[in-house]
Scaffold this motif. Structure first.
Motif: not given
Length: 243
Positions: A158-170
């Protein structure tokens, strides 16, 4: 109709798919995690084991798993058809007894009590049906078999860079303690000796450790930071029976 083996599969980004075959992924993530998991055993792992890599991605783990655990047979599955195809190519390139097939972690295509070692690396935070997946891990492991569980936690995902680069069921992301609790509730056994909290450069939330590298910030010691990684070697009890 979805091409994926799971109705709840969250498809990876193009960058994420590329990253899973990069040198960084293979050398700084997979290799390091497998070596760390091996160090967490309280006793030698089973010899001539049947080892399952579930959520195997593109099969880049196969070489390291064979080097470290020397299984008699290596099984692998993934919910993404393209990943299965690439993993099968990797298996053919390496040779030996490696069998790859499609399959959802929540509905594994393996018999009860048929697996000695189950490797689940950076897969669980992609799964929506986490409780079902853990129940399946428990089902297919032999009594006394081991789950090799390595995960990134919510503090990292749940960090902006991981949210931006990857896709996950948060909505299913968990803390390190949350994952450990899930394992215990499913009936897996482990103690502090079997758990580690790596604090690797790539897992440093927000800045990948750059501020610490340039001595602009001191790293937080264990116990004062929110852990971004958790590795566990958890055992299915010897007396456990299939539900």
């Amino acid at each position: 109709m979805s091409p994926f083996q799971s109705d709840t599969y969250v498809e990876e980004t193009r960058f994420g798919f590329w990253f899973l075959r990069s040198h960084t992924w293979q050398h700084h993530v997979l290799r390091v995690a497998i070596d760390d998991l091996r160090s967490l055993f309280s006793e030698p792992p089973p010899a001539n084991a049947v080892l399952l890599d579930t959520g195997c991605g593109q099969g880049k783990s196969f070489r390291y798993l064979r080097q470290v655990f020397a299984p008699a047979q290596l099984l692998a599955n993934d919910a993404d058809p393209l990943s299965v195809e690439l993993s099968a190519d990797e298996a053919r390139r390496l040779g030996g007894d490696i069998r790859v097939q499609g399959g959802d972690c929540a509905h594994l295509p393996y018999a009860d009590a048929s697996i000695d070692l189950l490797f689940c690396h950076q897969t669980f935070h992609h799964l929506v049906e986490q409780e079902k997946a853990l129940a399946e891990f428990h089902r297919v492991l032999k009594p006394g078999g081991y789950l090799l569980f390595a995960e990134s936690t919510e503090a990292y995902i749940d960090t902006w860079v991981i949210r931006w680069l990857f896709r996950h069921p948060m909505h299913v992301q968990k803390s390190a303690s949350g994952y450990l609790q899930m394992l215990r509730e499913q009936g897996f056994e482990f103690d502090a000796r079997n758990v580690s909290y790596p604090y690797l450069w790539w897992s440093r939330a927000k800045d990948f450790g750059l501020l610490e590298r340039f001595r602009l910030r001191r790293p937080k010691p264990f116990g004062e930071r929110e852990e971004t990684l958790v590795n566990v070697v958890a055992r299915k009890p010897l007396g456990a029976v299939a539900p």
